[in-house]
Scaffold this active site. Structure first.
Site, PDB file in Angstrom:
ATOM      1  N   CYS A  96      14.851 -18.925 -50.452  1.00 36.27           N
ATOM      2  CA  CYS A  96      13.104 -18.283 -49.862  1.00 36.27           C
ATOM      3  C   CYS A  96      12.608 -19.117 -48.394  1.00 36.27           C
ATOM      4  CB  CYS A  96      12.277 -17.328 -50.299  1.00 36.27           C
ATOM      5  SG  CYS A  96      12.415 -15.859 -51.404  1.00 36.27           S
ATOM      6  N   CYS A 111      12.309 -32.431 -42.236  1.00 38.97           N
ATOM      7  CA  CYS A 111      11.920 -31.278 -42.828  1.00 38.97           C
ATOM      8  C   CYS A 111      10.894 -29.968 -43.367  1.00 38.97           C
ATOM      9  CB  CYS A 111      13.686 -30.147 -43.438  1.00 38.97           C
ATOM     10  SG  CYS A 111      13.540 -30.196 -45.275  1.00 38.97           S
TER      11      CYS A 111
END
Length: 416
Positions: A201, A361
């Protein structure tokens, strides 16, 4: 009579309902198949819910409202701001708290007489069998493959019914596994997938209200099993596409050639690998993204800061993420651009041919993917590594981050 389509009531009814309970559950008491006896079964039931997040939140909320008498919540995560878009049990004031504590408080506000056990740890091969044996039904709202297969195997070994659900972006799935009468998860998906084979998610996103749709379906399955009503999703996989408003059902049967689960040895290996990945993440403890880089393809924050020659630091997150926080000096090259342009995008973004490239990231999954992708086109002399733990670890280590709404991102067309 118990059948594969409906194994019959799971729980013997409690002796009686109090006047308060008769008033509280009045809308159940007039329902055919539930009535006073079914409500007494719900009040006598003991339910284990794995996860207090996207799926766990609506599952817990609706089962508590339905009158379940005893619930155990297990989750090792804490509430973060990004959870509040879908994890409806938690509030802004709960940010930083253990999810199980926040969930317990919310449920007790709903029903002060509910018996709740909150376990702030992960489901593991060490605790799964005991937990499954001590509950009438288990609902799995975990967000990783290792825990889902651990739940399946523990259910098969203990004979405990398991309600299972998954969500991703705009789609969800629900099924019910009852050892004996029906097939299990391994009859549908025999092997544990690689941890990074499907984006989670945090990377792929999820429609917040989808959690309510799928979680409510899971709670409905639990009520049906406890009361022995209707036709549970045994041997059926319910699939929901929110964008198309489409429901479909896949039927499946036990695989006669599948070896039975005899222990938790295989799934223990998968759980250990998942725990190792979580251990490489940030000190905040969020298990959202996972970590899939090899050790020699990684660099720690300390190693990055100690580099004698400067490296190009590339941020592969989306632009909106950089508006929250940015590592100073990083170059923005979204993963979507690298997937189309490859190494050419790196060359265009740097004035001189780089020899050291470090990619980050949020917590490591997308940067590891970028490293693997860029190795195919990068010159052999270039060293490519992923920043272990990403910006989450950078932030948790106390290093400076900045908001970058005004920075110009190096972007490119999604077409060649």
């Amino acid at each position: 009579m118990s059948t594969a389509s409906n194994p019959g009531p799971l729980v013997a009814p409690t002796d009686s309902l109090s006047p308060r309970e008769l008033e509280r559950y009045a809308r159940h008491l007039s329902l055919p198949g539930i009535g006073i006896e079914g409500q007494r079964r719900l009040r006598a039931a003991s339910v284990l819910v794995i996860g207090a997040g996207g799926l766990g939140a609506p599952v817990l909320h609706y089962l508590a409202a339905a009158g379940i008498g005893s619930m155990t919540i297990i989750d090792d995560d804490v509430v973060e701001a990004s959870n509040l878009q879908r994890q409806v049990l938690h509030r802004d004031a709960d940010i930083g708290r253990a999810k199980v504590d926040s969930a317990r408080d919310a449920l007790l506000r709903l029903d002060p007489e509910l018996a709740i056990t909150a376990i702030s740890e992960r489901l593991s091969p060490d605790n799964a069998l005991e937990l499954f044996r001590s509950h009438d039904v288990v609902l799995d709202g975990a967000d990783n493959f290792a825990t889902r297969y651990l739940s399946n195997d523990a259910a098969e070994l203990t004979g405990t019914p398991l309600v299972w659900g998954t969500i991703f972006r705009f789609a969800g799935q629900v099924s019910t596994f009852v050892p004996g009468p029906g097939p299990m998860l391994r009859d549908l998906f025999p092997d544990i997938p690689e941890a990074d084979s499907v984006p989670n998610c945090a990377e792929g996103g999820v429609l917040g209200v989808l959690c309510g749709t799928v979680g409510s379906a899971m709670a409905t399955e639990a009520v049906k099993l406890i009361c022995g009503i209707g036709t549970p999703l045994i041997g059926r996989l319910l699939r929901y596409d929110a964008l198309e408003a489409d429901y479909s059902t896949l039927r499946f049967s036990p695989d006669p050639d599948r070896p039975p689960v005899t222990d938790l040895a295989e799934v223990a290996v998968a759980c250990a690998a998942a725990d190792q990945g979580l251990g490489r993440q940030n000190a905040k403890g969020s298990g959202a993204e996972g970590q899939c880089a090899r050790r020699d393809d990684e660099v720690s924050i300390e190693e990055y800061l100690a580099e004698s020659s400067p490296a190009i630091l590339i941020d592969v997150r989306d632009g909106w993420e950089r508006q929250i926080s940015t590592i100073p000096g990083s170059v923005h090259l979204p993963l979507s651009v690298l997937q189309v342009q490859g190494w050419k995008a790196v060359e265009a973004a740097t004035a001189l041919p780089p020899r050291e490239v470090i990619i980050h990231c949020k917590s490591g999954a997308r940067s590891a993917q970028a490293v693997a992708l860029l190795k195919e086109g990068a010159p052999g002399a270039v060293r490519l590594r992923s920043l272990r733990g990403g910006i989450d670890a950078w932030w948790a280590s106390g290093h400076e981050t900045v908001q970058a709404p005004g920075q110009t991102a190096v972007s490119g067309s999604h077409h060649s």
